[in-house]
Write an enzyme that holds these catalytic residues in place. Structure first.
Site, short mmCIF file in Angstrom:
data_model
loop_
_atom_site.label_atom_id
_atom_site.label_comp_id
_atom_site.label_asym_id
_atom_site.label_seq_id
_atom_site.Cartn_x
_atom_site.Cartn_y
_atom_site.Cartn_z
N PHE A 47 0.67 -1.27 0.03
CA PHE A 47 -0.09 -0.10 0.02
C PHE A 47 1.00 1.24 -0.06
O PHE A 47 0.77 2.19 -0.78
CB PHE A 47 -0.79 -0.04 1.27
CG PHE A 47 -1.86 1.04 1.36
CD1 PHE A 47 -2.75 1.30 0.19
CD2 PHE A 47 -1.71 2.27 2.32
CE1 PHE A 47 -3.72 2.41 0.23
CE2 PHE A 47 -2.57 3.23 2.37
CZ PHE A 47 -3.60 3.21 1.38
N ILE A 64 3.76 1.38 -1.13
CA ILE A 64 4.55 1.71 -2.47
C ILE A 64 3.67 2.14 -3.37
O ILE A 64 3.88 3.12 -4.23
CB ILE A 64 4.89 0.38 -2.99
CG1 ILE A 64 6.32 -0.07 -2.16
CG2 ILE A 64 5.19 0.43 -4.49
CD1 ILE A 64 6.78 -1.46 -2.54
N HIS A 109 -45.59 35.28 -44.38
CA HIS A 109 -44.55 36.19 -43.82
C HIS A 109 -43.21 36.02 -44.81
O HIS A 109 -42.80 36.99 -45.46
CB HIS A 109 -44.06 35.49 -42.53
CG HIS A 109 -42.83 36.12 -42.04
ND1 HIS A 109 -42.66 36.93 -40.71
CD2 HIS A 109 -41.46 35.93 -42.23
CE1 HIS A 109 -41.63 37.19 -40.58
NE2 HIS A 109 -40.70 36.71 -41.36
N GLU A 110 -42.92 34.61 -45.32
CA GLU A 110 -41.75 34.53 -46.25
C GLU A 110 -42.27 35.04 -47.65
O GLU A 110 -41.23 35.68 -48.43
CB GLU A 110 -41.46 32.99 -46.45
CG GLU A 110 -41.19 32.36 -45.18
CD GLU A 110 -39.84 33.07 -44.58
OE1 GLU A 110 -39.18 33.87 -45.36
OE2 GLU A 110 -39.75 33.01 -43.21
#
Ligand code: ADP
Ligand code: MG
Ligand code: ZN
Length: 617
Positions: free
Chosen positions: A139, A141, A437-438
């Site tokens: 542990f 190490i 609209h368009e």
């Protein structure tokens, strides 16, 4: 260089996790195996009393006796395994004597004294002590490894993320860059410097230190820098300006040092600093906390560039799309003293770019790239590349093996406005309003003489728009007249006017139209001085105060003037509004016809649009 180190480290991380896991797994299995081995003799063996053992011996029913410590294992003639415990100090011989067992009886028994007692010693005494120690050790190490890893990172903090691009396999050359003839011309000189530095130094010429590439995103700055290194055949290092900037003061500067140290080792070479504005911003402005750090980083770059002798053949290529915010010190002689501007591609360039990127795609031979270029004003090189990619995706989704012109044209809108929203189906009512609209936009665009002609009307929603009208210029024009702008604003208002004047019912639809119209009108007054009664000047100072990424416009005029500016803006919008309203009221019939066709077919192309208008008139 770091490309080699950096990536494997990441891979190693994964590998080492796996390795660690394997090691631990291995260690634990061995310990487990040993432990169970120690208990092996217990298995299939029955404990008996000492009397029972003597009985077996007396009856000549024992084949073998093995003594290990205080435990005596024995095997009967019919291979039953049994054991008993004696006192530790008592030898087997003593037992035999005590129970009067004769020598002859023992002759047929194989008696062994094993040193199993040692093993028992290990298992019973040492292991309980050693095992926790061993685990603790492992542990420890593991922990220290982790910690030292973090330590390494801290140490490498000041190191740069410099990447070397080895483009031997996929060399980029000038021929991969379409258009930009001026830029290529200037850079050809740099290439020659890098190839034959002697030619220049012998005659006393100083090799330029830095080249600054300026251009909008996607105009090919990175591509061109790579092409320079490809042409010159020298190493090409790349790092992004933002990679210098960290939270801690001083890190950027040490990274700059690192970059130049690494580059000097490989000179002649090119160091490409992408998005140099991340560090090269004017010093002393900005309110963010990192500006101290940026300043130091920038200073370090300047110091390094000043330090190049005539024998250092490193050329720094910087790229930015914000030349306005760059520190002037960067542009002084001996630093980035060459500035190369990359323009947005014009129609010829766009055709060339399309041809370059079409090379590795199966596109039907008859496709006319000029036509696509006509339809894509304002597209950058990156947009065009994306366009061809989108059209390839579109063709593949239709299970086609080749990309057609139609696929490409259909993808233009996708790149411009986002993908079609199949999921968002307009209700009948919405469809009708959108069509009105368009049609309003389209009519205004068609009848006002300064508007670009209509290419397409659609009420298929895309991105955030419910519908759209595509009107594109016939030729690319860089300078526009006031009339053009007013008619453009009129066209933007077309949709709103139909809703207000004819349908008498306003929707939220035109809000982005209104914003665009307002912005443009503002520009005419404050930036182009196209007002009627205002003193001629620019109104509002664009300030480079980078606070949370916003740059603000500072009002540099009095409140009185502000009222006049507002009035002028309103005037422009008014003029445009009236022009558009006239057109719409005069062409109500055409409008109704357009709406009828739009609701039925959802899109109308250029030719059909013209026919409808001609038939009605
Ligand atoms: P920038 O660095 O200016 O933002 P890039 O150099 O990254 O732009 O360009 C993005 C992509 O766009 C390039 O990889 C290239 O495929 C394409 N591209 C841009 N300009 C051109 C051009 N002039 N010729 C060919 N391809 C281009
Ligand atoms: Mg780039
Ligand atoms: Zn609109």
């Amino acid at each position: 260089m770091n490309k080699k180190d950096k990536k494997p480290i990441k891979k190693n991380d994964k590998k080492s996790i796996l390795k660690n896991f394997l090691i631990y797994f291995f260690v634990f299995s061995i310990i487990g195996a040993l432990l169970s081995f120690g208990n092996l003799e217990n298995q299939n063996s029955e404990e008996v009393g000492i009397n029972s053992f003597i009985n077996f011996i007396d009856n000549n029913n024992v084949k073998e006796v093995v003594v290990s410590g205080d435990r005596v294992n024995f095997t009967t003639n019919n291979d039953e395994k049994k054991y008993f415990y004696k006192e530790e100090q008592e030898s087997l011989n003593e037992i035999f004597t005590t129970y009067n067992i004769s020598k002859e009886t023992l002759d047929s028994v194989n008696i062994e004294v094993s040193n199993l007692s040692n093993r028992n010693f290990i298992f019973n005494i040492l292991l309980p002590i050693l095992l926790p120690l061993l685990l603790f050790f492992l542990f420890f190490i593991y922990l220290s490894k982790k910690l030292s890893g973090a330590g390494n990172k801290t140490l490498s903090f000041g190191q740069s993320n410099l990447k070397q691009i080895n483009n031997d396999a996929k060399k980029t050359n000038f021929k991969d860059v379409a258009g930009n003839l001026n830029a290529k011309d200037e850079l050809t000189e740099i290439v020659d410097f890098l190839k034959n530095p002697k030619k220049y130094t012998e005659i006393g010429a100083k090799i330029p230190h830095g080249v600054l590439l300026i251009g909008a995103p996607g105009t090919g700055k990175t591509l061109l820098a790579k092409a320079v290194s490809g042409e010159a055949g020298v190493p090409f290092f790349t790092i992004s300006g933002s990679e210098f900037v960290e939270m801690f003061v001083g890190v950027g500067a040490s990274r700059v040092r690192d970059v130049f140290d690494k580059a000097k080792k490989q000179s002649p070479c090119i160091v490409f600093i992408d998005e140099i504005d991340a560090v090269g911003r004017q010093r002393g402005v900005g309110v963010s906390g990192s500006h101290e750090e940026r300043e130091q980083t920038l200073n370090q770059i300047l110091v390094e560039m000043d330090g190049f002798g005539t024998d250092t053949n490193i050329i720094i290529i910087g790229a930015t799309n914000r030349p306005d915010v760059l520190d002037k010190a960067l542009l002084r002689p001996g630093r980035f003293d060459r500035v190369v501007v990359l323009d947005a591609p014009d129609i010829t360039d766009r055709t060339e770019i399309l041809k370059i990127h079409a090379k590795n795609k199966p596109i039907i031979k008859s496709v006319n790239f000029k036509l696509i270029a006509e339809r894509t004003p304002g597209f950058s090189g990156a947009d065009l590349e994306n366009l061809l990619n989108e059209s390839a995706i579109l063709a593949a989704s239709k299970n086609k093996k080749e990309i057609s012109l139609e696929d490409i044209l259909n993808s233009i809108e996708k790149v411009l406005l986002g993908p079609e929203k199949k999921s968002h189906i307009l209700s009948k009512e919405e469809k009708k309003i959108t069509a009105y609209h368009e049609a309003g936009h389209a009519l205004v665009a068609n009848f006002l003489e300064n508007c670009d002609p209509v290419h397409k009307i659609s009420i298929v929603s895309r991105g955030r728009a419910a519908g759209y009208t595509l009107n594109l210029p016939e030729k690319e024009i860089y300078l526009h007249s006031k009339d053009y702008y007013i008619d453009t604003i009129a066209m933007m208002l077309g949709g709103y006017i139909v809703e207000k004047e004819l349908l008498k019912k306003l929707s939220s639809g035109p809000s982005s139209d209104l914003k665009k119209a307002t912005d443009l009108a503002k520009k005419l007054i404050t930036e182009f001085a196209m007002g009627e009664n205002l003193p001629i000047r620019i109104y509002g100072e664009k300030d480079e105060l980078f606070f949370l990424g916003n740059n603000t416009v500072k009002v540099d005029y009095s409140e009185e003037t502000a009222k006049m500016v507002d009035k002028e803006i309103a005037n422009i919008i008014d003029t445009a509004y009236n022009r558009a309203k006239n057109v719409i009221l005069k062409n109500k019939k055409a409008l109704e016809k357009l709406v009828e066709v739009l609701v039925k077919k959802e899109t109308i192309e250029k030719d059909e649009f013209k026919k409808i208008i001609e038939n009605v008139i």
